[in-house]
Every structure is written in C-alpha cells, then in structure tokens.
Design a protein around this motif. Structure first.
Motif, short mmCIF file in Angstrom:
data_model
loop_
_atom_site.label_atom_id
_atom_site.label_comp_id
_atom_site.label_asym_id
_atom_site.label_seq_id
_atom_site.Cartn_x
_atom_site.Cartn_y
_atom_site.Cartn_z
N GLU A 147 0.82 -1.21 0.00
CA GLU A 147 0.00 0.00 0.00
C GLU A 147 0.86 1.26 0.00
O GLU A 147 0.53 2.24 -0.68
CB GLU A 147 -0.97 -0.03 1.18
CG GLU A 147 -2.02 -1.12 1.02
CD GLU A 147 -2.75 -1.47 2.31
OE1 GLU A 147 -2.62 -0.72 3.32
OE2 GLU A 147 -3.45 -2.50 2.31
N HIS A 148 1.96 1.24 0.74
CA HIS A 148 2.88 2.39 0.74
C HIS A 148 3.48 2.58 -0.65
O HIS A 148 3.55 3.71 -1.16
CB HIS A 148 3.97 2.17 1.79
CG HIS A 148 4.98 3.27 1.81
ND1 HIS A 148 4.72 4.49 2.39
CD2 HIS A 148 6.25 3.35 1.31
CE1 HIS A 148 5.79 5.28 2.25
NE2 HIS A 148 6.71 4.61 1.60
N LYS A 149 3.90 1.50 -1.27
CA LYS A 149 4.45 1.56 -2.63
C LYS A 149 3.41 2.15 -3.59
O LYS A 149 3.71 3.03 -4.40
CB LYS A 149 4.87 0.17 -3.08
CG LYS A 149 5.38 0.08 -4.52
CD LYS A 149 5.78 -1.35 -4.86
CE LYS A 149 6.16 -1.54 -6.32
NZ LYS A 149 7.27 -0.73 -6.77
N LYS B 292 0.82 4.10 -2.94
CA LYS B 292 0.58 5.52 -2.67
C LYS B 292 1.74 6.38 -3.16
O LYS B 292 1.53 7.41 -3.81
CB LYS B 292 0.35 5.76 -1.18
CG LYS B 292 -0.98 5.26 -0.69
CD LYS B 292 -1.10 5.46 0.82
CE LYS B 292 -2.37 4.84 1.36
NZ LYS B 292 -2.45 4.90 2.82
N THR B 293 2.97 5.99 -2.83
CA THR B 293 4.12 6.82 -3.17
C THR B 293 4.42 6.81 -4.67
O THR B 293 5.03 7.75 -5.17
CB THR B 293 5.38 6.40 -2.39
OG1 THR B 293 5.68 5.03 -2.67
CG2 THR B 293 5.18 6.60 -0.90
N GLU B 294 3.97 5.78 -5.38
CA GLU B 294 4.22 5.71 -6.82
C GLU B 294 3.02 6.14 -7.66
O GLU B 294 3.00 5.97 -8.87
CB GLU B 294 4.69 4.30 -7.21
CG GLU B 294 6.04 3.98 -6.58
CD GLU B 294 6.59 2.61 -6.97
OE1 GLU B 294 6.05 1.98 -7.91
OE2 GLU B 294 7.55 2.18 -6.31
N GLY B 295 2.02 6.74 -7.01
CA GLY B 295 0.91 7.36 -7.73
C GLY B 295 -0.17 6.42 -8.25
O GLY B 295 -0.94 6.81 -9.14
N TYR B 296 -0.27 5.22 -7.70
CA TYR B 296 -1.36 4.33 -8.09
C TYR B 296 -2.65 4.83 -7.47
O TYR B 296 -2.64 5.40 -6.37
CB TYR B 296 -1.08 2.90 -7.62
CG TYR B 296 0.06 2.23 -8.35
CD1 TYR B 296 -0.16 1.54 -9.54
CD2 TYR B 296 1.36 2.29 -7.86
CE1 TYR B 296 0.89 0.93 -10.22
CE2 TYR B 296 2.42 1.68 -8.51
CZ TYR B 296 2.17 1.00 -9.69
OH TYR B 296 3.20 0.40 -10.36
#
Length: 170
Positions: A116-118, A120-124
């Motif tokens: 989930e962090h990935k 959010k931080t990658e704009g998904y």
C-alpha cells in the motif's frame, strides 16, 4: 530486528517455491485447496522476477514471506466491476505468502503495508487483488484492512470455487 522487504534475486526462486509449497501443504491440511501443483509455478515466479515485481521479506537468513506487486492486469480481471475505471493506474497484489512457521506474527500485515505504501508513493489510484473464497482467514484479513469485496473470478486449474476480488482506493 528491522524488517526489510526487498526485490527478490533470481537465485532465491527455489527458496520462494519451497515457501509456497509449505503454504500449500498447510492450507490443504486445513481443507483449503487454494494452491496446488499448478500454482504458484516456477514459470510465474521467473516472470515476476523478470518484471521486477517479486519481493521477499527475509530478516537475516530466513525467508519469511513473499509477494508480487505488479501494474499488469490479468485478463481474468477484465469483467470485474472495479471501483476505479478498468484502465486505471492500479497496483495488483499476487501470490502473497508467509511461511506457516511465521504466520500469525504480523508479517502479512507488513507485506500489505509495504504494498500500500508503494502504491501511494508511486501514484497508483488503488490496490487490487483476489483471494480464495474458501480461505476465511484471508477474506477477513483484507476486509479488516478496508478492502471492498467486488465480483468473483474463477481459476479452473486451482479450484472449482471462486476467488473474491478486492480493491482499496486511495
């Protein structure tokens, strides 16, 4: 001990297959026929590794868990009524597994926190996944994390029972 989730090395695929085989055996012992000799396969993990979507949780020298995080949408997902438009920039979670010796210690939560962090931080815009309808522990796990249950998909080589699709929108 710091928990590190990192991309898997190609040389770790055998170890990942041992982990998923242990998980399959454990599930079958509980009457849950989610994974079998067809899935997950070496071919799938080699493809995941080549796509740089295969991650592991390996504190020190022991493989505890694995997960695949990909932006590739499988064709089986096309008929699903997702919360976001079908073509949205979404992260797909596949083949999440924690070795039976380490289950119940929060490692699956950590793998999902990482996913989930990935995302959010990658704009998904969302995280999408499926889980076996007969695995009540997994169903509860994703619903407690705020995922919305949507339609079902079938994977005939895995089971006659459906897999529930879930999505978490940011």
């Amino acid at each position: 001990m710091e928990i590190v989730i990192r991309p898997a090395k190609k040389t770790e695929i055998d170890e990942i297959l041992q982990l998923t085989a242990a998980c399959a055996k454990h599930l079958i012992s509980k009457g849950i026929y989610q994974w079998n000799e067809h899935y997950p396969s070496r071919t799938a993990f080699e493809s995941d590794w080549a796509d740089q979507s295969l991650y592991i949780l390996k504190p020190e020298d022991t493989l505890v868990g694995t997960v695949v995080l990909s932006d590739h949408r499988d064709a089986e997902y096309d008929p699903i009524n997702w919360l976001t438009p079908l073509q949205s920039h979404c992260l797909y979670v596949h083949r999440l597994a924690v070795h039976p010796n380490f289950q119940g210690q929060g490692y699956a939560q950590q793998l999902m926190d990482f996913a989930e962090h990935k995302a959010k931080t990658e704009g998904y815009v969302s995280v999408r996944l499926d889980t076996f309808s007969q695995n009540s522990r997994n169903v509860k796990f994703y619903e407690q994390r705020g995922y919305t249950r949507l339609d079902d998909v079938y994977f005939p080589k895995q089971s006659e029972f459906p897999f529930h699709c879930y999505e978490l929108v940011f």
